[in-house]
Design a protein around this motif. Structure first.
Motif, PDB file in Angstrom:
ATOM      1  N   ALA A  87       0.705  -1.137  -0.038  1.00  0.00           N
ATOM      2  CA  ALA A  87       0.103  -0.024  -0.068  1.00  0.00           C
ATOM      3  C   ALA A  87       1.052   1.539   0.088  1.00  0.00           C
ATOM      4  N   CYS A  88       1.875   1.130   0.832  1.00  0.00           N
ATOM      5  CA  CYS A  88       2.862   2.305   0.832  1.00  0.00           C
ATOM      6  C   CYS A  88       3.505   2.585  -0.621  1.00  0.00           C
ATOM      7  N   GLU A  89       3.846   1.500  -1.333  1.00  0.00           N
ATOM      8  CA  GLU A  89       4.317   1.546  -2.730  1.00  0.00           C
ATOM      9  C   GLU A  89       3.419   2.274  -3.491  1.00  0.00           C
ATOM     10  N   ARG A  90       2.279   1.904  -3.454  1.00  0.00           N
ATOM     11  CA  ARG A  90       1.054   2.262  -4.186  1.00  0.00           C
ATOM     12  C   ARG A  90       1.122   3.890  -4.153  1.00  0.00           C
ATOM     13  N   ARG A  91       1.167   4.332  -2.788  1.00  0.00           N
ATOM     14  CA  ARG A  91       0.941   5.729  -2.392  1.00  0.00           C
ATOM     15  C   ARG A  91       2.343   6.708  -2.277  1.00  0.00           C
ATOM     16  N   GLY A  95       4.190  10.690  -0.528  1.00  0.00           N
ATOM     17  CA  GLY A  95       5.101  10.789   0.703  1.00  0.00           C
ATOM     18  C   GLY A  95       4.755   9.764   1.735  1.00  0.00           C
ATOM     19  N   ILE A  96       3.911   8.678   1.514  1.00  0.00           N
ATOM     20  CA  ILE A  96       3.630   7.803   2.687  1.00  0.00           C
ATOM     21  C   ILE A  96       4.749   6.832   2.937  1.00  0.00           C
ATOM     22  N   VAL A 316      -3.222   0.471   5.852  1.00  0.00           N
ATOM     23  CA  VAL A 316      -2.612   1.734   5.294  1.00  0.00           C
ATOM     24  C   VAL A 316      -3.353   2.562   4.313  1.00  0.00           C
ATOM     25  N   GLU A 317      -4.282   2.095   3.651  1.00  0.00           N
ATOM     26  CA  GLU A 317      -5.261   2.771   2.774  1.00  0.00           C
ATOM     27  C   GLU A 317      -6.216   3.368   3.616  1.00  0.00           C
ATOM     28  N   THR A 318      -6.746   2.841   4.723  1.00  0.00           N
ATOM     29  CA  THR A 318      -7.532   3.459   5.482  1.00  0.00           C
ATOM     30  C   THR A 318      -6.750   4.722   6.266  1.00  0.00           C
TER      31      THR A 318
END
Length: 354
Positions: A87-91, A95-96, A316-318
């Motif tokens: 999820a961090c990679e997607r966002r 800057g996540i 993470v998305e939430t």
């Protein structure tokens, strides 16, 4: 739908582009009269801000922390980590980033140390697998004071007022497990329940709730079935497990069905393969590779899966939705209770995430 430009809003309101920009970004130096004009124009034009573009333009860095039990490789918690990292990679453009902090399940002082360190790091958001209610409350009260959103994972404690929760409905999961088990064993009079405990406690509230659901079903529908509890040491070795299991099955020759509410069904499954016992069926939890291999070999009949990867991802998305995009999020998110067998195991997939 036509794109509404700042210039369009300014013309409608009769103010400058700079004034509209200050209103949209909550900046100071806007007169009450100009603010009223811009807000009226926004309402009349049904303006919906592009939250993604605004978040990107803001160029802020966000650090989330995930506090989970220390674990071995190829374990349930590793899937949680992989999902969160994905999820961090997607966002990443927003800057996540996420950092992991570990504690030992039966050593409460390690939970305290972990949570204190996370507080010291000034997190933007937190994902936490709870310890005891009392210890976790001390941590989450401080998060509330600092206005840091947090998500509970694995065990739901609504009194802590989390932003959200991800996990199975543990009681119904255990109830479901009992029903499936007894569809296989309607004539059985004895069942083995494998546990791994320390000081009389299992590792999580989730496992306790699963057992509660299981025993409710058995009490209501099969009250005469004898349930034998077998405790396998948490830090035991294969030889020790084999000795304990060998002794148990010699003492209880009528036991042909076993269940466990943790992810270690493979301990019994691997023993059955080594001892060539083919008349014993096991039901366990979690699609970790050691369990999956036992299913393929036939020493575990059923696994109940709960999408660990998806849980980590969605946590993470939430946080991203709530903190970065300022969206409302679902407060309770129960994972599906899915039954895996040799026939459908290899079709079980992580959620295709977009």
């Amino acid at each position: 739908m036509a794109i509404i430009r700042i210039k369009d809003i300014a013309e409608r309101a009769g103010v400058s582009v700079g004034t509209v920009d200050r209103v949209l970004h909550n900046r100071p130096n806007v007169s009450p009269k100009a603010l009223a004009k811009v807000n009226k124009a926004l309402e009349e034009m049904d303006y919906k801000p592009n939250m993604y573009a605004s978040a990107l333009a803001y160029n802020k860095q966000y650090t989330f922390w995930c506090i989970i039990p220390k674990h071995e490789s190829e374990a349930y918690w590793e899937e949680i980590e992989e999902g969160a990292q994905a999820a961090c990679e997607r966002r990443r453009d927003f800057g996540i980033s996420i950092k992991m902090m570990y504690y030992k399940r039966f050593q409460t002082e390690t939970f305290v140390r972990a949570t204190n360190e996370v507080l010291r790091q000034k997190p933007d958001g937190v994902i936490v697998v709870p310890s005891t209610l009392e210890l976790t409350r001390k941590f989450t009260d401080q998060l509330h004071e600092q206005q840091v959103p947090f998500i509970l994972l694995d065990s739901y404690m609504p009194d802590l007022r989390p932003l959200s929760f991800f996990g199975q409905d543990s009681f119904h999961s255990g109830y479901f497990a009992a029903r499936i088990l007894m569809m296989m064993a309607p004539q059985e009079k004895e069942i083995m329940l494998m546990k791994q405990m320390k000081n009389g406690n299992v590792a999580s509230k989730q496992q306790e709730n699963r057992e509660t659901g299981f025993r409710h079903y058995m009490h209501d529908h099969f009250p005469d079935v004898q349930i034998y509890e077998l405790d396998l040491p948490l830090d035991g070795e294969r030889g020790q497990y084999s000795q304990i299991l060998e002794q148990f099955f010699k003492q209880h020759p009528l036991v042909h069905h076993c269940i466990t509410f943790n992810s270690k069904a493979h301990i019994v499954g691997e023993f059955l393969q080594r001892s060539n016992r083919r008349n014993i069926q096991i039901m366990g939890y979690d699609m970790v590779e050691k369990n999956a291999e036992c299913v393929r070999q036939g020493s575990i009949s059923f696994l109940i899966a709960q999408h660990a990867y998806m849980q980590g991802y969605e946590c993470v998305e939430t946080l991203f939705d709530a903190i970065v995009l300022k969206r409302e999020v679902n407060p309770v998110n129960y994972m599906p209770i899915e039954l895996l067998t040799k026939e459908n195991l290899d079709f079980y997939r992580r959620k295709n995430i977009g």
